[in-house]
Design an enzyme around this catalytic site. Structure first.
Site, PDB file in Angstrom:
ATOM      1  N   CYS A  71      29.936 -19.327 -38.673  1.00 57.98           N
ATOM      2  CA  CYS A  71      31.114 -18.766 -38.004  1.00 57.98           C
ATOM      3  C   CYS A  71      31.177 -17.260 -38.236  1.00 57.98           C
ATOM      4  O   CYS A  71      32.084 -16.734 -38.881  1.00 57.98           O
ATOM      5  CB  CYS A  71      32.379 -19.454 -38.514  1.00 57.98           C
ATOM      6  SG  CYS A  71      33.826 -19.124 -37.492  1.00 57.98           S
ATOM      7  N   GLU A  72      30.180 -16.563 -37.725  1.00 57.58           N
ATOM      8  CA  GLU A  72      30.067 -15.110 -37.819  1.00 57.58           C
ATOM      9  C   GLU A  72      29.431 -14.592 -36.536  1.00 57.58           C
ATOM     10  O   GLU A  72      28.385 -15.106 -36.103  1.00 57.58           O
ATOM     11  CB  GLU A  72      29.181 -14.704 -39.000  1.00 57.58           C
ATOM     12  CG  GLU A  72      29.749 -14.997 -40.361  1.00 57.58           C
ATOM     13  CD  GLU A  72      30.880 -14.052 -40.740  1.00 57.58           C
ATOM     14  OE1 GLU A  72      30.985 -12.965 -40.132  1.00 57.58           O
ATOM     15  OE2 GLU A  72      31.659 -14.421 -41.642  1.00 57.58           O
TER      16      GLU A  72
END
Length: 441
Positions: A360-361
Site C-alpha cells: 500500500c505505497e
C-alpha cells in the site's frame, strides 16, 4: 541470465534445468530461486583471477549481508571461502551452518557488547574495528577475558566510487571507519599497537558498491600507501593483510557493463605490488569481500501477475503478488531490473508495462518500463532477474506480508532452503494485550 534465455517446448523459462512455472506451482510465489551452479562459477572466477598471481597470499570472503541463510553459508564453506558477517544474527547463522569460526570476519560500525562477546566466544578469525568506541570496548573485553583477538582497522581513503550516493562508503563523510587525512587512522593504529590483547593484522577499506571501473580501487590503495610510508617509519607498522572490500558490479539490465573479475583483481594486485616495491615494504596478503558479485545474477524472483490497470495515453500497470516487501531496492535506491514473462518466454517482448507491487505505497513499483509480451496478463508467471543480492536479506513484513520461500536449483533439481512464512509465523512473537474485565481488582 543475460543474452539468450533457455526456454522449453512449452515456452517456459528454464533456470538451473528447472521449469520456472513448475517451481512457481510447487513452491508458490513470490519465490526466490538461486542457480547454485552460477554461484559456484563466480567463485571459481575469483579463485582463478587470484591464482594467476603466484607471489601473493590471498583470501576471498563472501559478504553475507547480500544473502545469508544456513544453506548459503554451507555452500560458501564447501567452496573453501571465508565469510564476512556484520551482525550477531549473521554470525549466529554462520556458526549454526557449521562455518569454521577461524574463517569468519566480523564487520559493523556499532557492534554491541553482546555481539562482541559472541565473536570472542566463537574465536572468530578477525574483527574489523570501525571506530574508537569499539576499539576501546573490544580491548576492555579482551583484557577481562585475557583473550587475544586479531583485528583489522577499517579506514576511509576519501575515494568516491562511481555509484549511487547511498552506497558510497569510501569517502570522508561516512559513518564507517577511521579517516586517513585527519589523523584518526594513525591514532587508532597507535592504540591498537599499544594493546596487550589486540593483534593488529592489517587494514580494511570499502569504497562502494556496483562499481564498473578499476581506478577507484587503485586510487584507494595508492592513498593508503601514502600514509603507510610514514607509519612504517614512525610506528613500525606495515600491514600483513590489506582488505580492499568488494563492490564489483553486476548485470541488472542490458545497460550494465561490468568488467571481468580478473580485471579488478589484476588492478588491485598490480597496484599493491607497485606501492610496496616503491616503498620497500613487504607485500601483504590481499583480501576481497565479494557479495553481490557472487549471488546477484544467480538469483531470480518469481511472481504471479494479478490486476491490470490501463491509463490511456499514460501507462499500463501490471500488479504482482510481491513488491517492496521482498525487494526494497527499486523504492530505496531507484534500482533498475529486467523482467521476463516466464510462462510466455517464447513470445516477443513487444509491450511496455509498469510492474507494480501489492504494498500500500504509491512508490511500490518494481520496474517502471518492463518489456513483456502483449499477452502477458493475470495468472502469468513473471521472473525478475538478478535479485540474488539484497532481496531476501532486506525483505520486510510491511503490510504483514509473509516472507517468500527460497529454492536452490541445479542440474534439474530443486531444493527448498527457506520455507515460506505463514500468517501464523508473522504473529508468532506478538504478545496480545491483557484486557482487564470489570471484575478485575
Amino acid at each position: 541470465m543475460f543474452g539468450t534465455q533457455i526456454v522449453n517446448n512449452e515456452g517456459h523459462l528454464m533456470i538451473g534445468g528447472c521449469d520456472t512455472v513448475d517451481l512457481a506451482n510447487e513452491f508458490g510465489t513470490p519465490l526466490y530461486i538461486y542457480d547454485t551452479a552460477l554461484i559456484k562459477e563466480k567463485i571459481e572466477e575469483f579463485k582463478a583471477a587470484f591464482s594467476r598471481h603466484k607471489e601473493i597470499d590471498w583470501q576471498i570472503a563472501y559478504a553475507s549481508k547480500a544473502f545469508s541463510t544456513l544453506a548459503m553459508v554451507q555452500l560458501i564453506d564447501e567452496a573453501g571461502l571465508a565469510l564476512d558477517v556484520v551482525s550477531g544474527g549473521e554470525l549466529y547463522t554462520a556458526l549454526h551452518a557449521g562455518m569454521p569460526a577461524s574463517r569468519i570476519h566480523f564487520h559493523g560500525n556499532n557492534k554491541s557488547d553482546s555481539e562482541l562477546r559472541l565473536a570472542l566466544d566463537a574465536a572468530v578469525g578477525a574483527i574489523v574495528v570501525d571506530n574508537f568506541y569499539e576499539l576501546d570496548r573490544l580491548n576492555q573485553l579482551c583484557a577481562e577475558r585475557r583473550q587475544s583477538m586479531d583485528i583489522l582497522l577499517r579506514v576511509t581513503p576519501g575515494v568516491e566510487a562511481h555509484t549511487h550516493e547511498f552506497i558510497m562508503t569510501g569517502h570522508d563523510d561516512t559513518k564507517f571507519g577511521f579517516n586517513l587525512d585527519n589523523g584518526m587512522a594513525e591514532q587508532a593504529i597507535r592504540l591498537a599497537l599499544e594493546s596487550s590483547y589486540l593483534i593488529l593484522k592489517g587494514l580494511h577499506c570499502h569504497i562502494g558498491s556496483q562499481i564498473f571501473e578499476t581506478e577507484g580501487f587503485a586510487e584507494a590503495i595508492r592513498t593508503i600507501y601514502k600514509y603507510l610510508d610514514r607509519w612504517s617509519a614512525q610506528l613500525g607498522f606495515s600491514p600483513r593483510i590489506l582488505n580492499v572490500g568488494g563492490g564489483f558490479g553486476i548485470h541488472y539490465t542490458e545497460l550494465d557493463h561490468p568488467l571481468p573479475i580478473a580485471d579488478y583483481i589484476d588492478t588491485i594486485v598490480a597496484t599493491v605490488r607497485e606501492e610496496c616495491d616503491n616503498r620497500a615494504l613487504p607485500l601483504p596478503a590481499i583480501w576481497v569481500e565479494p557479495g553481490r558479485s557472487l549471488v546477484g545474477e544467480a538469483g531470480t524472483t518469481l511472481y504471479t501477475a494479478g490486476a491490470t490497470k490501463e491509463i490511456p495515453g499514460t501507462r499500463t500497470y501490471l500488479s504482482v503478488d510481491g513488491g517492496m516487501a521482498d525487494n526494497i531496492r527499486p523504492s530505496l535506491y531507484q534500482a533498475d531490473y529486467q523482467a521476463i514473462c516466464a510462462s510466455r518466454a517464447n513470445l516477443p517482448a513487444d509491450k511496455i508495462l509498469a510492474i507494480a507491487g501489492k504494498c500500500c505505497e504509491t512508490g511500490d513499483i518494481l520496474i517502471k518500463q518492463a518489456h513483456l509480451p502483449a499477452g502477458c496478463t493475470s495468472g502469468d508467471i513473471l521472473a525478475v532477474l538478478s535479485t540474488g543480492a539484497y532481496g531476501y536479506s532486506m525483505a520486510s513484513h510491511y503490510n504483514r506480508l509473509p516472507a517468500p520461500a527460497v529454492v536452490f536449483v541445479e542440474d534439474g533439481d530443486a531444493s527448498l532452503v527457506v520455507r515460506r512464512e505463514t500468517y501464523a509465523d508473522i504473529i508468532r512473537l506478538d504478545v496480545p494485550l491483557q484486557v482487564k474485565t470489570h471484575n478485575d481488582n
